[in-house]
Each structure stands twice: as structure tokens, then as C-alpha cells.
Design a protein around this motif. Structure first.
Motif, PDB file in Angstrom:
ATOM      1  N   PHE A  35     -10.435 -28.656-111.108  1.00 23.31           N
ATOM      2  CA  PHE A  35     -10.775 -29.449-109.935  1.00 23.31           C
ATOM      3  C   PHE A  35     -10.533 -31.016-109.851  1.00 23.31           C
ATOM      4  CE2 PHE A  35     -13.055 -25.413-109.453  1.00 23.31           C
ATOM      5  CZ  PHE A  35     -12.738 -25.052-108.133  1.00 23.31           C
ATOM      6  N   GLY A  36     -10.253 -31.311-111.192  1.00 23.97           N
ATOM      7  CA  GLY A  36      -9.663 -32.874-111.157  1.00 23.97           C
ATOM      8  C   GLY A  36      -8.284 -32.850-110.719  1.00 23.97           C
ATOM      9  N   PHE A  37      -7.695 -32.039-110.918  1.00 23.66           N
ATOM     10  CA  PHE A  37      -6.491 -31.833-110.314  1.00 23.66           C
ATOM     11  C   PHE A  37      -6.401 -31.955-108.730  1.00 23.66           C
ATOM     12  CE2 PHE A  37      -3.091 -29.242-108.222  1.00 23.66           C
ATOM     13  CZ  PHE A  37      -1.997 -29.727-108.662  1.00 23.66           C
ATOM     14  N   ALA A  38      -7.377 -31.032-108.317  1.00 25.66           N
ATOM     15  CA  ALA A  38      -7.471 -31.096-106.973  1.00 25.66           C
ATOM     16  C   ALA A  38      -8.049 -32.233-106.329  1.00 25.66           C
ATOM     17  CB  ALA A  38      -8.434 -29.728-106.472  1.00 25.66           C
ATOM     18  N   GLU A  39      -8.865 -33.043-107.138  1.00 25.93           N
ATOM     19  CA  GLU A  39      -9.395 -34.452-106.558  1.00 25.93           C
ATOM     20  C   GLU A  39      -8.183 -35.343-106.489  1.00 25.93           C
ATOM     21  OE1 GLU A  39     -13.020 -37.385-107.340  1.00 25.93           O
ATOM     22  OE2 GLU A  39     -12.759 -35.743-108.638  1.00 25.93           O
ATOM     23  N   ARG A  40      -7.523 -35.402-107.717  1.00 24.06           N
ATOM     24  CA  ARG A  40      -6.117 -36.305-107.561  1.00 24.06           C
ATOM     25  C   ARG A  40      -5.182 -35.848-106.242  1.00 24.06           C
ATOM     26  NH1 ARG A  40      -6.870 -34.978-113.000  1.00 24.06           N
ATOM     27  NH2 ARG A  40      -4.645 -33.873-113.023  1.00 24.06           N
ATOM     28  N   SER A  42      -6.161 -34.760-103.578  1.00 23.63           N
ATOM     29  CA  SER A  42      -7.082 -35.190-102.229  1.00 23.63           C
ATOM     30  C   SER A  42      -6.610 -36.598-102.236  1.00 23.63           C
ATOM     31  CB  SER A  42      -8.122 -34.758-102.271  1.00 23.63           C
ATOM     32  OG  SER A  42      -8.992 -35.802-103.218  1.00 23.63           O
ATOM     33  N   GLU A  43      -6.427 -37.420-103.111  1.00 20.20           N
ATOM     34  CA  GLU A  43      -6.280 -38.924-103.217  1.00 20.20           C
ATOM     35  C   GLU A  43      -4.785 -39.417-102.449  1.00 20.20           C
ATOM     36  OE1 GLU A  43      -6.896 -40.135-107.234  1.00 20.20           O
ATOM     37  OE2 GLU A  43      -9.090 -40.071-106.942  1.00 20.20           O
ATOM     38  N   SER A 108     -16.808 -34.280-102.416  1.00 19.82           N
ATOM     39  CA  SER A 108     -16.458 -33.728-101.170  1.00 19.82           C
ATOM     40  C   SER A 108     -15.097 -33.906-100.533  1.00 19.82           C
ATOM     41  CB  SER A 108     -17.409 -34.683-100.232  1.00 19.82           C
ATOM     42  OG  SER A 108     -16.883 -36.207-100.228  1.00 19.82           O
ATOM     43  N   ASP A 109     -14.101 -34.554-101.335  1.00 18.69           N
ATOM     44  CA  ASP A 109     -12.721 -34.683-100.974  1.00 18.69           C
ATOM     45  C   ASP A 109     -11.882 -33.607-101.321  1.00 18.69           C
ATOM     46  OD1 ASP A 109     -13.172 -37.456 -99.826  1.00 18.69           O
ATOM     47  OD2 ASP A 109     -12.144 -38.307-101.441  1.00 18.69           O
ATOM     48  N   VAL A 110     -12.719 -32.842-102.428  1.00 21.86           N
ATOM     49  CA  VAL A 110     -11.774 -31.686-102.817  1.00 21.86           C
ATOM     50  C   VAL A 110     -12.121 -30.475-101.662  1.00 21.86           C
ATOM     51  CG1 VAL A 110     -12.059 -29.597-104.519  1.00 21.86           C
ATOM     52  CG2 VAL A 110     -11.823 -32.262-105.138  1.00 21.86           C
ATOM     53  N   GLY A 114      -9.315 -28.844 -99.338  1.00 20.54           N
ATOM     54  CA  GLY A 114      -9.261 -27.185 -99.177  1.00 20.54           C
ATOM     55  C   GLY A 114      -9.220 -26.867 -97.686  1.00 20.54           C
ATOM     56  N   LYS A 115     -10.102 -27.537 -96.642  1.00 19.88           N
ATOM     57  CA  LYS A 115     -10.086 -27.332 -95.444  1.00 19.88           C
ATOM     58  C   LYS A 115      -8.626 -27.672 -94.804  1.00 19.88           C
ATOM     59  CE  LYS A 115     -15.004 -28.618 -94.821  1.00 19.88           C
ATOM     60  NZ  LYS A 115     -16.042 -29.365 -94.306  1.00 19.88           N
ATOM     61  N   TRP A 116      -8.172 -28.724 -94.861  1.00 20.87           N
ATOM     62  CA  TRP A 116      -6.863 -29.087 -94.489  1.00 20.87           C
ATOM     63  C   TRP A 116      -5.754 -28.074 -94.975  1.00 20.87           C
ATOM     64  CZ3 TRP A 116      -5.631 -31.371 -90.340  1.00 20.87           C
ATOM     65  CH2 TRP A 116      -6.543 -32.479 -89.945  1.00 20.87           C
ATOM     66  N   LEU A 117      -5.701 -27.763 -96.355  1.00 21.17           N
ATOM     67  CA  LEU A 117      -4.883 -27.112 -96.967  1.00 21.17           C
ATOM     68  C   LEU A 117      -4.853 -25.585 -96.370  1.00 21.17           C
ATOM     69  CD1 LEU A 117      -4.513 -27.877-100.692  1.00 21.17           C
ATOM     70  CD2 LEU A 117      -3.054 -28.576 -98.643  1.00 21.17           C
ATOM     71  N   THR A 118      -5.909 -25.072 -95.843  1.00 23.74           N
ATOM     72  CA  THR A 118      -6.120 -23.922 -95.263  1.00 23.74           C
ATOM     73  C   THR A 118      -5.513 -24.000 -93.714  1.00 23.74           C
ATOM     74  OG1 THR A 118      -8.146 -23.234 -96.458  1.00 23.74           O
ATOM     75  CG2 THR A 118      -7.756 -21.953 -94.375  1.00 23.74           C
ATOM     76  N   TRP A 119      -5.754 -25.144 -93.167  1.00 25.27           N
ATOM     77  CA  TRP A 119      -5.150 -25.215 -91.902  1.00 25.27           C
ATOM     78  C   TRP A 119      -3.848 -25.337 -91.844  1.00 25.27           C
ATOM     79  CZ3 TRP A 119      -2.169 -29.075 -89.675  1.00 25.27           C
ATOM     80  CH2 TRP A 119      -2.043 -29.002 -88.360  1.00 25.27           C
ATOM     81  N   PHE A 120      -3.214 -26.165 -92.995  1.00 26.04           N
ATOM     82  CA  PHE A 120      -1.610 -26.201 -92.794  1.00 26.04           C
ATOM     83  C   PHE A 120      -1.217 -24.399 -93.226  1.00 26.04           C
ATOM     84  CE2 PHE A 120      -2.077 -30.711 -93.665  1.00 26.04           C
ATOM     85  CZ  PHE A 120      -0.882 -31.240 -93.060  1.00 26.04           C
ATOM     86  N   LYS A 121      -1.750 -23.893 -94.085  1.00 29.40           N
ATOM     87  CA  LYS A 121      -1.330 -22.354 -94.196  1.00 29.40           C
ATOM     88  C   LYS A 121      -1.450 -21.705 -93.016  1.00 29.40           C
ATOM     89  CE  LYS A 121      -0.197 -18.846 -96.748  1.00 29.40           C
ATOM     90  NZ  LYS A 121      -0.591 -17.621 -95.612  1.00 29.40           N
ATOM     91  N   ASP A 122      -2.580 -21.669 -92.359  1.00 28.35           N
ATOM     92  CA  ASP A 122      -2.612 -21.009 -91.194  1.00 28.35           C
ATOM     93  C   ASP A 122      -1.791 -21.415 -90.138  1.00 28.35           C
ATOM     94  OD1 ASP A 122      -4.577 -19.561 -92.224  1.00 28.35           O
ATOM     95  OD2 ASP A 122      -6.283 -20.657 -91.488  1.00 28.35           O
ATOM     96  N   ARG A 123      -1.582 -22.734 -89.973  1.00 21.68           N
ATOM     97  CA  ARG A 123      -0.441 -23.218 -88.930  1.00 21.68           C
ATOM     98  C   ARG A 123       0.715 -22.650 -89.223  1.00 21.68           C
ATOM     99  NH1 ARG A 123      -0.297 -23.957 -83.527  1.00 21.68           N
ATOM    100  NH2 ARG A 123       1.474 -25.487 -83.209  1.00 21.68           N
ATOM    101  N   SER A 124       1.342 -22.909 -90.552  1.00 25.90           N
ATOM    102  CA  SER A 124       2.498 -22.413 -90.793  1.00 25.90           C
ATOM    103  C   SER A 124       3.066 -21.055 -90.622  1.00 25.90           C
ATOM    104  CB  SER A 124       2.743 -22.610 -92.315  1.00 25.90           C
ATOM    105  OG  SER A 124       1.970 -21.375 -93.279  1.00 25.90           O
ATOM    106  N   GLU A 125       2.149 -20.306 -90.268  1.00 28.19           N
ATOM    107  CA  GLU A 125       2.387 -18.670 -89.574  1.00 28.19           C
ATOM    108  C   GLU A 125       2.736 -18.792 -88.296  1.00 28.19           C
ATOM    109  OE1 GLU A 125      -1.105 -16.553 -91.067  1.00 28.19           O
ATOM    110  OE2 GLU A 125      -0.862 -16.863 -93.021  1.00 28.19           O
ATOM    111  N   VAL A 126       2.372 -19.696 -87.404  1.00 24.32           N
ATOM    112  CA  VAL A 126       2.791 -19.980 -86.164  1.00 24.32           C
ATOM    113  C   VAL A 126       4.348 -20.073 -85.986  1.00 24.32           C
ATOM    114  CG1 VAL A 126       2.311 -20.989 -83.955  1.00 24.32           C
ATOM    115  CG2 VAL A 126       0.434 -20.528 -85.606  1.00 24.32           C
TER     116      VAL A 126
END
Length: 460
Positions: A35-40, A42-43, A108-110, A114-126
Motif C-alpha cells: 500500500f506504500g507503493f499505491a500511495e507513491r 497516487s502522488e 485517503s489518496d490510495v 483506486g476509484k480513478w483506476l476503476t473508472w479508467f478500467k471501466d471506461r477502457s471497455e467502451v
């Protein structure tokens, strides 16, 4: 590793080819490091998105002409292949539902990442979107290789086929690209030989180090080796970007990016006003809307590609959905006075080399005159195997029959045109508002409220 669907090891990320940022996890079994990786990460990602959202333009949308805002520039994440898209989607799923307080709290940035990456993944299927792209898929959409679809998921091989070194064939260059010693796989698979020899010994030394100085030495060596493994793929992605920038832009690219920018801004506003994460599963109404969106986007994307690319349109000519001919007659001043008011209805006659498989009465459009629908009035033999198609132009002619025709409004004699039944202006399906969902479909769905159990992902 078993039970860890997206345990990160290392990543190169950035917006400049010459200065990638290296993110590593020296022990992927360590939850804090993951999760430290995920935080970096997010930065790097969140400021990039925030800067795009801050620069907007206003536009009118909907039947009520409601004023809305969208980003002037849309985001774009590029990964080496389709596996990278799947990995980012899993990382988003893993992080968006985490708690920001309690014994296993994350930043909270992590969660926002996650919300943004999920949006990108969902949008990529369009179909037609360009917010999250796999370089292998984009390249093979424009170039053909001599290998299978499975082999086309290897970026180095694809580039070897379409852009081989001077004096070498694509096949010979692709054979070299398959050698992991020359082109290490990365994105997200790794070379098992590297894992079993170099990586395992370094990770073991890191775990068994007896002091911080020794552990840091192993960490630095691991970083050096991992960066060496990923740099060839990093350079390959940028080489792919250079090749794509050399292609002419499609006529509908601006429209597609405009839709991307609107969706991006709408989700950014949602995060400000509501901010709840995407659920683990779509509710019935949301799933129906999403399915309709994907299906309609696929149809629209195929139509736009045909209008932009004559080679794609040729496929529709073979299937009978399009025809090409030369204008041999025209009546630009023709009026239709059968109604209460005369209407300007010019006609043109196209001579085609074979019988069109389009019915009389069909509405057709030409890629050269996209805003000008026409109706097939008659099809008649013209001798020597040719046929004449009489078309009545029904739109795109300016205002009122008393006003002069705009220059070039009616095709000229000798002009070669393609007409097709494909329609890039078709409107999307309309669903009732969520609060008006009928009882036959379960009534209005309850808003998703995340629970503590949602963070416990089921990966099987």
C-alpha cells in the motif's frame, strides 16, 4: 503469488521518456509495502488528473441546453499490453474500498487512486475511448504483423514486425525480440529465469539482512535490476507513441476525445459531490445502462471508422451496405411542392459498376458530406454492366428554398462519392431516470453504501 492477484513488484511511470519514476516493492508479501507503493503511485497520478480537471470549458448539453463544464484536455494512461489494463483494474478494485481509519488504514489518496483506476478500467471497455490504452492493441489496429493474436500481445515483437531495424526483415527482428535476454517481458508478466535467479536471491538477501545498511544495499541492487528489466519496455512504449504520432488523425478522433473529456469531468464532479466508490458488482439498472452504452459505442465506433477510412468502408461495400459511383446527372434546383410548403430537394444520379444491394427508400450518407442525408429514389440499369442510382438530397442544404444554395451544397458532375446506410449521427438509447425505474425492474435502486466487508475481496 497465490492469493495475491495484483501484488506489485515494480513500475516505471511518468510523462517524459527521459525521466521515468521507479516505484518498487522489495517484499511483495509485506502489506505495508504494497500500500506504500499505491500511495507513491497516487502522488504521480492524482496531481496529473487534478491539473486536467482545473482547466475547463463550458458547453450546452441535453434537450434543455443545460450548461456543463468539461476539461480542455483529457487524461490518457498508456500501458504496454492488455495485461497492464487488467492489472490496473485489479489494483483499483483492491484499493478503492479500503478503510482510511482503524488497524489497517490506508491513505485517503490510495482510496481516491483506486476509484480513478476503476473508472479508467471501466471506461477502457467502451469502444473508441482513449483514456486507458494498451500499446499492443493500438499498434495492431493500424499495422498488420505476420504472427498470431496471442503473439501480438508481446510489444517488442509487434514493434519488430512493423518497424524492424534497417536491413532486417520483420520476421527476423521478431525472433530476436522474443529472446527475454534482449527484450525482457514487462507489463505485467516477468521473465521466470530472472525471477528464479537474480530476483529471488536479492529478495532473500533483503529478507535475511541483519541490519538496515545491508537491507538498503540489497534494496538498491534490486531497484537497479528491476529498472534494467523494465527500461526496454518503457522505451518500446515511447517508440510506439512516435509511430502513432506519425499517422494522420481520423476525422472523428476529436469527437471521441470530446466524449472522453466530458465523461472525465463528470466523474471528477461526482467525486466532489458524492464520492462513494464503485460497488463490487453493478446493480441491475446500472448494468443495463452500461451494457447499452458499450453496445452503442461499439456500433458508433465501427461507423466512425468506416467514415474516416476508405479501407474500412470497402468492407461495407463488400457486405452491400455501401456503394461508390460517379455523378453523371444532377438537378440542384429541384423543389418538392407536394406538401403545404415547397421544399428544396435536389437530386443526383450516381453511375456505379455493379448493382447496389440497397433497397429503394433507404436513407444513405456520404463520408464526404456527413451532414447531408439522401434517399435512394430509384436504381436502373445503365448498360455495359453499369447501374444508375438516383438520390434525393433531404438535408444539409441551408435554410429555406428561397435562399441561395451554399457553395458546393450539391455534388458536381464527375465527382466520385461513396454512400452508405451507416449513420454516425444516430442518437443513443434513452433510459428513464434512476428514480423512475419501474417496479417491473425492481424499482429505484438503493444507492451503494460501502461496508467494512467490501474490502475483503474475493479473487477466485
Amino acid at each position: 503469488m497465490a492469493g495475491e492477484a495484483c501484488a506489485p513488484l515494480a513500475m516505471l511511470a511518468g510523462i517524459e521518456r527521459s525521466s521515468p519514476t521507479l516505484l518498487t516493492v522489495h517484499q511483495p508479501r509485506d502489506r505495508a509495502e504494497r500500500f506504500g507503493f499505491a500511495e507513491r503511485l497516487s502522488e504521480l497520478v492524482l496531481p496529473y488528473l487534478a491539473a486536467l480537471l482545473a482547466d475547463t470549458e463550458s458547453y450546452l448539453a441535453g434537450a434543455a441546453k443545460e450548461e456543463r463544464h468539461r476539461a480542455l484536455r483529457g487524461p490518457q494512461l498508456i500501458v504496454p499490453n492488455g495485461g497492464g489494463i487488467g492489472w490496473l483494474g485489479r489494483l483499483g478494485r483492491l484499493t478503492r474500498l479500503r478503510a482510511t481509519d482503524g488497524p489497517f488504514a490506508v491513505s485517503s489518496d490510495v482510496v481516491l487512486l483506486g476509484k480513478w483506476l476503476t473508472w479508467f478500467k471501466d471506461r477502457s471497455e467502451v469502444p473508441g475511448t482513449a483514456v486507458l490504452m494498451a500499446m499492443t492493441r493500438v499498434l495492431t489496429a493500424h499495422w498488420a504483423t505476420g504472427q498470431s493474436n496471442a503473439e501480438d500481445s508481446h510489444l517488442a515483437s509487434v514493434l519488430a514486425w512493423i518497424d524492424p531495424p534497417a536491413g532486417r526483415s520483420g520476421a527476423a527482428a521478431a525472433r530476436d525480440a522474443e529472446d527475454p535476454a534482449l527484450c525482457p517481458p514487462a507489463g505485467p508478466s516477468t521473465d521466470p529465469v530472472f525471477d528464479a535467479t537474480t530476483l529471488q536471491s536479492l529478495m532473500t538477501g533483503y529478507d535475511e539482512a541483519t541490519n538496515d545498511r545491508a537491507r538498503k544495499a540489497f534494496a538498491r541492487e534490486m531497484d537497479r535490476e528491476l529498472k534494467g528489466q523494465m527500461l526496454p519496455t518503457w522505451d518500446a512504449v515511447w517508440r510506439g507513441i512516435e509511430l502513432l504520432r506519425g499517422l494522420p488523425e481520423g476525422g472523428h478522433v476529436t469527437d471521441r476525445r470530446r466524449r472522453d473529456r466530458a465523461e472525465f469531468s463528470a466523474y471528477g464532479m461526482y467525486l466532489i459531490e458524492d464520492g462513494r466508490p464503485q460497488g463490487r458488482r453493478d446493480q441491475a439498472v446500472g448494468a443495463a445502462r452500461r451494457l447499452a452504452q458499450v453496445e452503442e459505442a461499439e456500433q458508433l465506433h465501427q461507423v466512425e471508422r468506416a467514415f474516416d477510412d476508405p479501407l474500412v468502408m470497402a468492407e461495407y461495400e463488400l457486405s452491400g451496405e455501401a456503394f461508390t459511383g460517379v455523378v453523371v446527372d444532377r438537378a440542384p434546383d429541384r423543389l418538392d411542392d407536394s406538401g403545404a410548403r415547397p421544399k428544396r430537394r435536389p437530386t443526383v444520379t450516381l453511375r456505379v459498376g455493379e448493382l447496389p444491394r440497397i433497397e429503394v427508400g433507404a436513407v444513405v450518407r456520404s463520408p464526404a458530406r456527413r451532414a447531408q442525408p439522401a434517399e435512394v429514389v430509384a436504381i436502373a440499369a445503365a448498360g455495359a454492366g453499369d447501374f444508375d442510382v438516383l438520390l434525393e438530397i433531404t438535408g444539409g442544404l441551408g435554410r429555406g428554398y428561397r435562399q441561395p444554395l451554399p457553395p458546393g451544397a450539391v455534388p458536381e458532375l464527375g465527382e466520385e462519392l461513396t454512400f452508405t446506410t451507416l449513420d454516425p449521427t444516430r442518437q443513443p438509447s434513452r433510459f428513464p431516470a434512476t428514480e423512475n425505474t419501474p417496479w417491473t425492474h425492481g424499482g429505484p435502486p438503493q444507492p451503494y453504501e460501502p461496508t467494512a466487508d467490501d474490502a475483503e475481496e474475493v479473487w477466485a
